[in-house]
Enzyme design. Structure first.
Site, PDB file in Angstrom:
ATOM      1  CE  LYS A   1     -18.201   0.376  -3.083  1.00 18.83           C
ATOM      2  NZ  LYS A   1     -17.613  -0.752  -3.817  1.00 18.83           N
TER       3      LYS A   1
ATOM      4  CG  ASN B   1     -22.593  -2.249  -4.610  1.00 14.05           C
ATOM      5  OD1 ASN B   1     -23.491  -2.910  -4.104  1.00 14.05           O
ATOM      6  ND2 ASN B   1     -22.190  -2.440  -5.855  1.00 14.05           N
TER       7      ASN B   1
ATOM      8  NE  ARG C   1       1.553  -3.855   2.697  1.00 17.36           N
ATOM      9  CZ  ARG C   1       1.361  -2.614   2.256  1.00 17.36           C
ATOM     10  NH1 ARG C   1       2.286  -2.030   1.518  1.00 17.36           N
ATOM     11  NH2 ARG C   1       0.244  -1.963   2.534  1.00 17.36           N
TER      12      ARG C   1
ATOM     13  CB  VAL D   1       0.223 -13.026   7.391  1.00 14.34           C
ATOM     14  CG1 VAL D   1      -0.468 -14.373   7.529  1.00 14.34           C
ATOM     15  CG2 VAL D   1       1.278 -13.097   6.295  1.00 14.34           C
TER      16      VAL D   1
HETATM   17  P1  ATR Z   1      -9.964  -1.791  -0.835  1.00 14.89           P
HETATM   18  O1  ATR Z   1     -11.004  -1.474   0.196  1.00 14.89           O
HETATM   19  O2  ATR Z   1     -10.061  -0.941  -2.072  1.00 14.89           O
HETATM   20  O3  ATR Z   1      -9.877  -3.245  -1.154  1.00 14.89           O
HETATM   21  P2  ATR Z   1      -7.933  -1.418   1.208  1.00 14.89           P
HETATM   22  O4  ATR Z   1      -8.899  -1.772   2.254  1.00 14.89           O
HETATM   23  O5  ATR Z   1      -7.108  -0.196   1.373  1.00 14.89           O
HETATM   24  O6  ATR Z   1      -8.568  -1.310  -0.241  1.00 14.89           O
HETATM   25  O7  ATR Z   1      -6.971  -2.700   1.029  1.00 14.89           O
HETATM   26  C1  ATR Z   1      -5.847  -2.636   0.282  1.00 14.89           C
HETATM   27  C2  ATR Z   1      -5.216  -4.024   0.155  1.00 14.89           C
HETATM   28  O8  ATR Z   1      -4.108  -3.888  -0.729  1.00 14.89           O
HETATM   29  C3  ATR Z   1      -4.640  -4.566   1.452  1.00 14.89           C
HETATM   30  O9  ATR Z   1      -4.713  -5.964   1.415  1.00 14.89           O
HETATM   31  C4  ATR Z   1      -3.185  -4.092   1.395  1.00 14.89           C
HETATM   32  O10 ATR Z   1      -2.266  -4.881   2.114  1.00 14.89           O
HETATM   33  P3  ATR Z   1      -2.067  -4.676   3.718  1.00 14.89           P
HETATM   34  O11 ATR Z   1      -3.272  -5.294   4.360  1.00 14.89           O
HETATM   35  O12 ATR Z   1      -0.830  -5.412   4.029  1.00 14.89           O
HETATM   36  O13 ATR Z   1      -1.966  -3.205   3.926  1.00 14.89           O
HETATM   37  C5  ATR Z   1      -2.902  -4.249  -0.076  1.00 14.89           C
HETATM   38  N1  ATR Z   1      -1.839  -3.365  -0.554  1.00 14.89           N
HETATM   39  C6  ATR Z   1      -1.958  -2.067  -0.924  1.00 14.89           C
HETATM   40  N2  ATR Z   1      -0.779  -1.576  -1.337  1.00 14.89           N
HETATM   41  C7  ATR Z   1       0.120  -2.590  -1.240  1.00 14.89           C
HETATM   42  C8  ATR Z   1       1.521  -2.730  -1.557  1.00 14.89           C
HETATM   43  N3  ATR Z   1       2.236  -1.714  -2.055  1.00 14.89           N
HETATM   44  N4  ATR Z   1       2.098  -3.936  -1.342  1.00 14.89           N
HETATM   45  C9  ATR Z   1       1.393  -4.978  -0.855  1.00 14.89           C
HETATM   46  N5  ATR Z   1       0.073  -4.910  -0.545  1.00 14.89           N
HETATM   47  C10 ATR Z   1      -0.551  -3.730  -0.738  1.00 14.89           C
END
Ligand code: ATR
Length: 276
Positions: A66, A87, A152, A154
């Protein structure tokens, strides 16, 4: 002549777009073929050039392309540029134009399942990844002001807010802070992969402090009901899974390609049938 459309991604076998889009082309009597293309990152530029050369009229773009596709397109719509992801690609005067229908698709689904006007409500977005960005920026671009981001990390939430070109009144908070102050939100939007198949019991936060008439929306649709949505329902909140967002992002792409409005309910039904 039969018009060519498709979706590119890696992997692509899981995509529900081919059944959903093909059905609507058929129902609306449009002679078209919509094909899933498994394209590796290293081949992306060649793939775009190839699709241009063979006359493809439009295509969807899914993970992980994307953002990386953007330099290979002839024009990027301003909202897609701000979000940093495309997209939907449309052929216009032999140019490939890139759009992002994820955020607007999300809003349409919210309007269909919740209410038409929610501009003045206060929302919490859980997560700060690509999906959160598309939803957050689109909601602010449509005039919503009060959206906090709980994540998670901030710092990542803060970055998303700092980078946003639209005016708003947002705080970056931890998941614990979000959990403790949940009663202030009318809308809760879950955008992470937490709770997605096969991790059915996982949930990003407890809903103990939720308002009874809150609306909880999870962009996951496999399973249809995540642990978060199940808890929300048990606490009396209204809920929505990610099927509507998926259907409307596809419906908006279909409209851009054909000028016709497909039947969102029919699209939703065929996806549900295929997901069992
Ligand atoms: P996408 O592009 O599909 O939205 P991404 O960019 O990988 O996916 O983002 C994943 C989000 O899910 C992030 O906000 C991530 O938190 P962090 O920024 O702290 O990494 C959150 N996330 C994924 N797995 C997590 C978990 N087990 N606990 C808390 N937050 C999680």
């Amino acid at each position: 002549m039969i018009k060519l459309y498709g979706v590119i991604g890696d992997p692509i076998v899981q995509s529900m777009s081919p059944v959903m889009q093909s059905q609507e082309f058929e129902k609306l009597d449009i002679e078209a073929h919509y094909h899933p293309f498994h394209i590796l990152g290293k081949d992306l530029h060649d793939a775009v050039k190839g699709m241009k050369a063979i006359g493809v009229e439009g295509f969807n773009v899914t993970s992980p392309h994307k953002t990386t596709i953007m330099p290979f397109l002839d024009y990027i719509d301003p909202l897609a540029k701000v979000i940093g992801a495309v997209n939907t690609v449309v052929r216009i005067n032999d140019e490939f134009h890139g759009y992002n229908t994820d955020g607007i698709g999300y809003i349409k689904a919210l309007q269909a399942d919740w209410k038409e006007d929610f501009k003045n409500e206060k929302a919490l977005i859980i997560g700060a990844g690509g999906a959160a960005k598309a939803i957050f920026y689109t909601l602010l671009s449509k005039g919503m002001k009060n959206i906090d981001i709980g994540n998670r990390s901030v710092d990542k939430a803060k970055q998303l807010i700092d980078d946003c070109p639209y005016e708003g009144n947002s705080n970056a908070i931890s998941l614990k802070e979000a959990e403790e102050n949940l009663e202030q939100y009318q809308l809760i939007i879950q955008t992470t992969s937490i709770g997605m198949y096969p991790n059915l019991s996982e949930s990003p936060l407890s809903l103990e402090n939720i308002q009874q008439d809150a609306f909880v929306s999870d962009i996951i649709y496999n399973p249809f009901e995540t642990a978060l949505l199940k808890e929300a329902k048990e606490r009396g909140a209204k809920t929505q899974n990610g099927l509507g967002m998926f259907v409307y992002q596809g419906a908006l792409a279909f409209e851009k390609w054909t000028g016709q409005t497909p039947d969102a309910n029919r699209m939703s039904e065929i996806v549900m049938k295929h997901l069992g």
